[in-house]
Write an enzyme that holds these catalytic residues in place. Structure first.
Site, PDB file in Angstrom:
ATOM      1  N   ARG A 151     -18.564 -24.285  61.518  1.00 49.35           N
ATOM      2  CA  ARG A 151     -17.283 -24.130  60.835  1.00 49.35           C
ATOM      3  C   ARG A 151     -17.466 -23.146  59.685  1.00 49.35           C
ATOM      4  O   ARG A 151     -18.512 -23.085  59.042  1.00 49.35           O
ATOM      5  CB  ARG A 151     -16.783 -25.477  60.297  1.00 49.35           C
ATOM      6  CG  ARG A 151     -16.205 -26.390  61.376  1.00 49.35           C
ATOM      7  CD  ARG A 151     -14.899 -25.843  61.927  1.00 49.35           C
ATOM      8  NE  ARG A 151     -14.308 -26.696  62.938  1.00 49.35           N
ATOM      9  CZ  ARG A 151     -14.490 -26.560  64.245  1.00 49.35           C
ATOM     10  NH1 ARG A 151     -15.289 -25.609  64.692  1.00 49.35           N
ATOM     11  NH2 ARG A 151     -13.884 -27.365  65.094  1.00 49.35           N
ATOM     12  N   ASP A 180     -19.924 -16.736  63.973  1.00 49.81           N
ATOM     13  CA  ASP A 180     -18.851 -16.905  64.951  1.00 49.81           C
ATOM     14  C   ASP A 180     -17.635 -17.532  64.300  1.00 49.81           C
ATOM     15  O   ASP A 180     -16.598 -17.669  64.928  1.00 49.81           O
ATOM     16  CB  ASP A 180     -19.335 -17.777  66.108  1.00 49.81           C
ATOM     17  CG  ASP A 180     -18.317 -17.860  67.243  1.00 49.81           C
ATOM     18  OD1 ASP A 180     -17.874 -16.785  67.714  1.00 49.81           O
ATOM     19  OD2 ASP A 180     -17.959 -18.980  67.646  1.00 49.81           O
ATOM     20  N   GLU A 190     -10.625 -17.726  58.589  1.00 48.52           N
ATOM     21  CA  GLU A 190     -10.405 -17.101  59.892  1.00 48.52           C
ATOM     22  C   GLU A 190      -8.989 -17.296  60.437  1.00 48.52           C
ATOM     23  O   GLU A 190      -8.548 -16.541  61.306  1.00 48.52           O
ATOM     24  CB  GLU A 190     -11.407 -17.630  60.914  1.00 48.52           C
ATOM     25  CG  GLU A 190     -11.220 -19.085  61.289  1.00 48.52           C
ATOM     26  CD  GLU A 190     -12.274 -19.564  62.274  1.00 48.52           C
ATOM     27  OE1 GLU A 190     -11.893 -20.113  63.309  1.00 48.52           O
ATOM     28  OE2 GLU A 190     -13.483 -19.388  62.005  1.00 48.52           O
ATOM     29  N   HIS A 215     -14.890 -16.633  66.838  1.00 47.74           N
ATOM     30  CA  HIS A 215     -14.899 -18.061  67.175  1.00 47.74           C
ATOM     31  C   HIS A 215     -14.853 -18.247  68.693  1.00 47.74           C
ATOM     32  O   HIS A 215     -14.032 -18.989  69.228  1.00 47.74           O
ATOM     33  CB  HIS A 215     -13.720 -18.779  66.518  1.00 47.74           C
ATOM     34  CG  HIS A 215     -13.988 -20.241  66.275  1.00 47.74           C
ATOM     35  ND1 HIS A 215     -13.517 -20.916  65.173  1.00 47.74           N
ATOM     36  CD2 HIS A 215     -14.677 -21.163  66.991  1.00 47.74           C
ATOM     37  CE1 HIS A 215     -13.886 -22.187  65.217  1.00 47.74           C
ATOM     38  NE2 HIS A 215     -14.603 -22.357  66.322  1.00 47.74           N
TER      39      HIS A 215
END
Length: 335
Positions: free
Chosen positions: A237, A261, A266, A298
């Site tokens: 996260r 990622d 985001e 992600h």
């Protein structure tokens, strides 16, 4: 079943997968491209349940409106649930379910892909050779064999990742609030305190959930304890890492590589095409300017197998709820 499900943050690949899986369940699925939040919660009016993803913002205000609209269930099609006010949902009698395990292999493999790409500069080599430049200057990496990787979080994903690292001949240090000592002994993994992990790891990878205890677990104080040139990987996260502190570490070369990622802000960018607009997030823009940083959108979970598992588990969760069965994937509020 025939129940009405409002599916938010729906992309073409979500629709294709859920439509196929729904042939077994016969729900009425209505898709919305928006993330569920206070500005569009009206779209859930008349639905029996809402199905949401990682960028939804289901705070107490949204929960109140869902309850008023007759929504009985919030079905997360992801593992994390930090974006839902679980206490507010419990107060209104709305159950929350999630998908805790869709493909630990997908995320662990993406973690390894980020490590290898950063180490061997694959992302830079791809761009350079397309321009006809086959120079090796600046591309020297290091053998992963014999290096030490620190794994923070040894749940299903962390354990699969450890198996991959062991296959490369790496030494593994681990940290977990709830260590699995039997597994560690069987696999030759050593549980250590965080400070010891920071000090002795060549690579640190995050596989823990986002909680009050783990928020900004990577920040200036922890980075200062790490090896010079450490590689940091985050497929968990975004808020596990304080991004501005990470950038400071990159600038002073304390952090030699970062593979991300996820990103703490985001929700404003990930899963959407912003290539024709000016990036207004200065922190994200700064991250993308480093040639020793790889940011992916992600996507660690994004395999055919994982998408199918997500859809099946989500629909099973919904079916079990309306059938009055035990919810094995319920997120339970603990006061």
């Amino acid at each position: 079943m025939g129940y009405k499900i409002a599916v938010f943050d729906a992309k073409p690949y979500d629709m294709a997968t859920f439509d196929k899986v729904n042939e077994e369940y016969n729900c009425e699925l209505t898709y919305y491209k928006e993330h569920l939040d206070k500005n569009n919660v009206l779209l859930a009016s008349g639905a029996d349940a809402v199905c949401i993803f990682v960028n939804a913002k289901v705070d107490a205000e949204v929960v109140d409106k869902l309850h008023a609209y007759g929504v009985k269930l919030i079905a997360l099609r992801c593992a994390g649930f930090n974006n839902v006010d679980i206490a507010a949902a419990a107060k209104k009698g709305i159950k929350v379910v999630r998908v805790p395990d869709y493909s630990p292999h997908a995320i662990a493999e993406h973690t390894l892909a980020l490590m290898l790409s950063l180490n061997r500069k694959i992302h830079r080599a791809f761009l350079r050779t397309r321009d006809g430049n086959f120079s090796l200057i600046g591309f020297q990496g290091f053998d992963m064999y014999g290096k030490t990787v620190g794994v923070i979080g040894t749940g299903k994903i962390g354990k699969v990742a450890v198996g991959l690292f062991k296959g490369l001949g790496m030494n593994v240090l681990a940290y977990d609030l709830y260590p699995d000592n039997k597994w560690a002994e069987a696999t030759g993994v050593k549980y250590v305190a965080l400070d010891e992990l920071y000090a002795n790891s060549d690579i640190i990878t995050l596989h823990c959930p986002l909680t009050k205890e783990t928020e900004y677990i990577i920040r200036d104080e922890s980075i200062a304890k790490m090896k010079e040139g450490v590689m940091i990987i985050n497929t968990g996260r975004g808020k596990l890492i304080h991004t501005k502190h990470l950038i400071d570490g990159l600038v002073c070369k304390k952090v030699g590589y970062a593979g991300l990622d996820v990103y703490e802000e985001e929700g404003n960018y990930f899963y959407e095409d912003h290539s024709d607009s000016v990036m207004t997030d200065d922190v994200l823009a700064r991250l993308l300017s480093f040639n020793n940083v790889i940011v992916t959108s992600h996507q660690a979970f994004f395999t055919q197998e994982a998408m199918s598992n997500i859809a099946h588990t989500t629909m099973d969760n919904i079916q079990d709820f309306f059938a009055g069965k035990e919810l094995k994937n319920e997120v339970v509020y603990n006061a």
